[in-house]
Design a protein around this motif. Structure first.
Motif, PDB file in Angstrom:
ATOM      1  N   ALA A 137       0.834  -1.204   0.000  1.00 22.04           N
ATOM      2  CA  ALA A 137       0.000   0.000   0.000  1.00 22.04           C
ATOM      3  C   ALA A 137       0.871   1.256   0.000  1.00 22.04           C
ATOM      4  N   GLU A 138       1.901   1.273   0.860  1.00 20.61           N
ATOM      5  CA  GLU A 138       2.812   2.422   0.885  1.00 20.61           C
ATOM      6  C   GLU A 138       3.544   2.547  -0.444  1.00 20.61           C
ATOM      7  N   ALA A 139       3.949   1.414  -0.992  1.00 17.20           N
ATOM      8  CA  ALA A 139       4.682   1.430  -2.261  1.00 17.20           C
ATOM      9  C   ALA A 139       3.826   2.007  -3.385  1.00 17.20           C
ATOM     10  N   ARG A 140       2.547   1.601  -3.451  1.00 14.63           N
ATOM     11  CA  ARG A 140       1.668   2.131  -4.495  1.00 14.63           C
ATOM     12  C   ARG A 140       1.537   3.646  -4.401  1.00 14.63           C
ATOM     13  N   THR A 141       1.368   4.142  -3.176  1.00 20.08           N
ATOM     14  CA  THR A 141       1.214   5.586  -2.987  1.00 20.08           C
ATOM     15  C   THR A 141       2.441   6.336  -3.495  1.00 20.08           C
ATOM     16  N   LEU A 142       3.613   5.837  -3.174  1.00 21.03           N
ATOM     17  CA  LEU A 142       4.844   6.509  -3.590  1.00 21.03           C
ATOM     18  C   LEU A 142       5.059   6.410  -5.097  1.00 21.03           C
ATOM     19  N   LEU A 143       4.813   5.234  -5.661  1.00 19.88           N
ATOM     20  CA  LEU A 143       4.997   5.089  -7.103  1.00 19.88           C
ATOM     21  C   LEU A 143       3.983   5.929  -7.882  1.00 19.88           C
ATOM     22  N   ALA A 144       2.785   6.066  -7.339  1.00 22.63           N
ATOM     23  CA  ALA A 144       1.796   6.937  -7.992  1.00 22.63           C
ATOM     24  C   ALA A 144       2.263   8.393  -7.959  1.00 22.63           C
ATOM     25  N   GLU A 145       2.880   8.793  -6.844  1.00 26.36           N
ATOM     26  CA  GLU A 145       3.423  10.150  -6.769  1.00 26.36           C
ATOM     27  C   GLU A 145       4.540  10.345  -7.785  1.00 26.36           C
ATOM     28  N   ALA A 146       5.425   9.341  -7.894  1.00 24.52           N
ATOM     29  CA  ALA A 146       6.509   9.431  -8.873  1.00 24.52           C
ATOM     30  C   ALA A 146       5.955   9.540 -10.287  1.00 24.52           C
ATOM     31  N   GLN A 147       4.895   8.786 -10.570  1.00 21.28           N
ATOM     32  CA  GLN A 147       4.283   8.833 -11.896  1.00 21.28           C
ATOM     33  C   GLN A 147       3.696  10.219 -12.180  1.00 21.28           C
ATOM     34  N   HIS A 148       3.040  10.790 -11.189  1.00 18.81           N
ATOM     35  CA  HIS A 148       2.465  12.129 -11.349  1.00 18.81           C
ATOM     36  C   HIS A 148       3.571  13.160 -11.643  1.00 18.81           C
ATOM     37  N   LEU A 149       4.656  13.094 -10.902  1.00 15.04           N
ATOM     38  CA  LEU A 149       5.769  14.033 -11.112  1.00 15.04           C
ATOM     39  C   LEU A 149       6.358  13.878 -12.505  1.00 15.04           C
ATOM     40  N   ARG A 150       6.488  12.648 -12.965  1.00 11.78           N
ATOM     41  CA  ARG A 150       7.132  12.395 -14.242  1.00 11.78           C
ATOM     42  C   ARG A 150       6.226  12.754 -15.417  1.00 11.78           C
ATOM     43  N   ILE A 151       4.946  12.557 -15.235  1.00 11.97           N
ATOM     44  CA  ILE A 151       4.013  12.993 -16.283  1.00 11.97           C
ATOM     45  C   ILE A 151       4.065  14.500 -16.428  1.00 11.97           C
ATOM     46  N   ALA A 152       4.155  15.204 -15.298  1.00 14.13           N
ATOM     47  CA  ALA A 152       4.249  16.668 -15.340  1.00 14.13           C
ATOM     48  C   ALA A 152       5.525  17.131 -16.038  1.00 14.13           C
ATOM     49  N   GLU A 153       6.608  16.360 -15.871  1.00 12.29           N
ATOM     50  CA  GLU A 153       7.874  16.706 -16.499  1.00 12.29           C
ATOM     51  C   GLU A 153       7.900  16.316 -17.976  1.00 12.29           C
ATOM     52  N   GLY A 154       7.123  15.296 -18.338  1.00 14.08           N
ATOM     53  CA  GLY A 154       7.020  14.894 -19.730  1.00 14.08           C
ATOM     54  C   GLY A 154       8.143  14.028 -20.251  1.00 14.08           C
ATOM     55  N   ASP A 155       8.912  13.380 -19.351  1.00 16.35           N
ATOM     56  CA  ASP A 155      10.002  12.508 -19.784  1.00 16.35           C
ATOM     57  C   ASP A 155       9.434  11.108 -20.029  1.00 16.35           C
ATOM     58  N   ALA A 156       9.314  10.724 -21.316  1.00 19.80           N
ATOM     59  CA  ALA A 156       8.646   9.480 -21.681  1.00 19.80           C
ATOM     60  C   ALA A 156       9.351   8.258 -21.096  1.00 19.80           C
ATOM     61  N   GLU A 157      10.691   8.273 -21.070  1.00 15.50           N
ATOM     62  CA  GLU A 157      11.426   7.117 -20.568  1.00 15.50           C
ATOM     63  C   GLU A 157      11.195   6.915 -19.073  1.00 15.50           C
ATOM     64  N   LEU A 158      11.198   8.016 -18.306  1.00 16.88           N
ATOM     65  CA  LEU A 158      10.968   7.910 -16.870  1.00 16.88           C
ATOM     66  C   LEU A 158       9.521   7.529 -16.567  1.00 16.88           C
ATOM     67  N   ILE A 159       8.595   8.057 -17.344  1.00 17.94           N
ATOM     68  CA  ILE A 159       7.189   7.689 -17.167  1.00 17.94           C
ATOM     69  C   ILE A 159       7.000   6.190 -17.364  1.00 17.94           C
ATOM     70  N   GLU A 160       7.641   5.652 -18.391  1.00 15.57           N
ATOM     71  CA  GLU A 160       7.532   4.223 -18.675  1.00 15.57           C
ATOM     72  C   GLU A 160       8.154   3.402 -17.549  1.00 15.57           C
ATOM     73  N   SER A 161       9.265   3.880 -17.011  1.00 12.43           N
ATOM     74  CA  SER A 161       9.912   3.171 -15.905  1.00 12.43           C
ATOM     75  C   SER A 161       8.964   3.042 -14.719  1.00 12.43           C
ATOM     76  N   THR A 162       8.268   4.126 -14.397  1.00 19.96           N
ATOM     77  CA  THR A 162       7.345   4.081 -13.260  1.00 19.96           C
ATOM     78  C   THR A 162       6.128   3.222 -13.577  1.00 19.96           C
ATOM     79  N   ARG A 163       5.642   3.295 -14.808  1.00 20.19           N
ATOM     80  CA  ARG A 163       4.491   2.472 -15.194  1.00 20.19           C
ATOM     81  C   ARG A 163       4.803   0.991 -15.015  1.00 20.19           C
ATOM     82  N   ILE A 164       5.995   0.563 -15.440  1.00 17.81           N
ATOM     83  CA  ILE A 164       6.380  -0.836 -15.310  1.00 17.81           C
ATOM     84  C   ILE A 164       6.533  -1.214 -13.837  1.00 17.81           C
TER      85      ILE A 164
END
Length: 427
Positions: A137-164
């Motif tokens: 549960a804690e891990a999901r919350t943090l990874l979702a935050e990382a995904q939100h930050l990376r989507i805002a930055e627009g770095d496709a490679e980092l977004i994909e890393s978090t999605r996986i």
């Protein structure tokens, strides 16, 4: 990154061309923050973890010394090294230490000047560490935050890393190796309602004790070496892939006879055996037996060259909890303790096979020795100091006297007792 590295099933970077990477590392001669950090990362990817820590520690020292190379603020560089250090510990199986470093990086990244990419790295790596410990549960919350930050930055490679990472989250915690599964099953029951709360140990299925990671491997190696040398040890049920499974010995530790003894019920686990020897007597007799093993037979080194280097690393990486210092050291910082240890370092002329963490918690009723991961050749006072402090703090002065009497030492050297008690503050 994708041209040089790929991710394994646990979302860890591995080199596409390890031979080429090894050649590049061999040719490197780092002399600044960027060089030490990059070489440290590459050594980690090659599985050369101690060398990786050495290089990253040097990078951290340069940051703390105020060295500048135009790669962002000192705080940003410090955060990046904390993340890298966390990776090294996590890659070699020490997830608990990795979590400490990642959390520090996350907290600092939230407070310093906004650098979304740096925060996203810190948050994502902490999320992975928690996932490996089964804290989904804690891990999901943090990874979702990382995904939100990376989507805002627009770095496709980092977004994909978090999605996986989010997709593979349900594969955590790390699966147990087949030899262990054969004994405890694919979904064992882990209990935290037990006496053994230290040493990264878990009570499994009500009949086994499990440790994992490099410390478990070190302990297994020492258990195997100790067998047949007159020391009672727990039975090794299985060991594979740095997972150590010990059979429960059916006995509590001598620590259970501590402060709770006076209030214990007659049949309580903390009640004193009717006709058995005292805690101090058992510990002194057992330690005398351990210290009688010939030093030249022991392949493990626990002398001050080794332990002071380990202490320096713990201080530099901020892994020492000064709030846990003994009362007479509360006014000192870890750096001050380390400086004093270096300045007052005694000669090592009385070497034995030392346990390294000899307390009543690490000896079971029946004189069964536990937690031997730090065992090695060292001054006998490394053990004497910790045992005397433990018995004095948690048992009684009489037990301290019984300990030294059973050990056979009439007049212990107070200076050496004080020195090795101080050394233990950094571990």
């Amino acid at each position: 990154m994708t041209s040089r590295y790929r991710f394994d099933e646990r979302q860890r970077m591995i080199p596409v061309d390890p031979a080429g990477l090894a050649a590049r590392v061999a040719a490197s001669a780092p002399d600044d923050f960027a060089g030490f950090r990059q070489t440290g990362i590459e050594l980690m990817l090659l599985g050369r973890f101690e060398e990786a820590l050495d290089h990253l520690d040097r990078a951290l020292e340069l940051v703390q010394a105020g060295a500048s190379d135009g790669l962002g603020s000192g705080e940003q560089r410090r955060i990046s090294v904390w993340i890298n250090l966390g990776d090294v510990y996590r890659y070699q199986g020490d997830v608990a230490t990795a979590e400490v470093l990642y959390r520090r990086a996350v907290d600092a990244a939230r407070q310093c000047a906004p650098v979304p990419e740096l925060l996203s790295f810190a948050v994502q790596h902490l999320g992975k560490a928690l996932a490996e410990q089964g804290r989904l549960a804690e891990a999901r919350t943090l990874l979702a935050e990382a995904q939100h930050l990376r989507i805002a930055e627009g770095d496709a490679e980092l977004i994909e890393s978090t999605r996986i990472a989010l997709i593979t989250l349900e594969q955590s915690p790390i699966p147990l190796p087949p030899t262990i599964v054969a004994l405890v099953g694919p979904a064992p029951t882990f209990s935290d309602e037990h006496e053994g709360q230290s040493g990264g140990v878990a009570f499994v299925n009500g009949g086994y004790w499990m440790k994992r990671g490099p410390r478990a491997a070190a302990e297994h190696e020492r258990f195997e070496w100790l067998r047949g040398r007159g020391i009672r040890l727990p039975e090794i049920a299985a060991f594979e892939a740095e997972v150590l499974l010990l059979a429960d010995a059916g006995a509590v530790s001598l620590a259970a006879r501590g402060h709770d003894y006076d209030d214990a019920e007659p049949d309580s686990a903390v009640a004193r055996p009717a006709d058995g020897p005292s805690v101090g007597t058992i510990m002194g007799t057992l330690l005398r037996r351990l210290h009688s093993i010939p030093v030249d037979e022991c392949p493990f080194d626990g002398r001050l060259d080794v332990t002071l280097a380990q202490a320096r690393r713990a201080v530099l990486e901020g892994l020492v909890d000064a709030e846990d210092f003994d009362d007479d050291n509360q006014a000192r910082t870890p750096e001050q303790v380390l400086a004093r240890l270096r300045a007052e370092r005694p000669d090592e002329t009385d070497l034995v096979v030392a346990h390294g963490d000899y307390t009543s918690a690490n000896v079971l009723e029946g004189a069964i020795l536990l937690d031997v991961g730090a065992l090695g050749v060292a001054d006998r006072y490394r053990d004497l100091a910790l045992a005397a402090r433990d018995l004095g703090d948690h048992h009684s002065a009489e037990e301290v006297a019984a300990f030294f009497s059973a050990y056979g030492l009439d007049a212990p050297d107070q200076r050496r007792l004080d020195y090795y008690r101080l050394l233990d503050e950094l571990f």
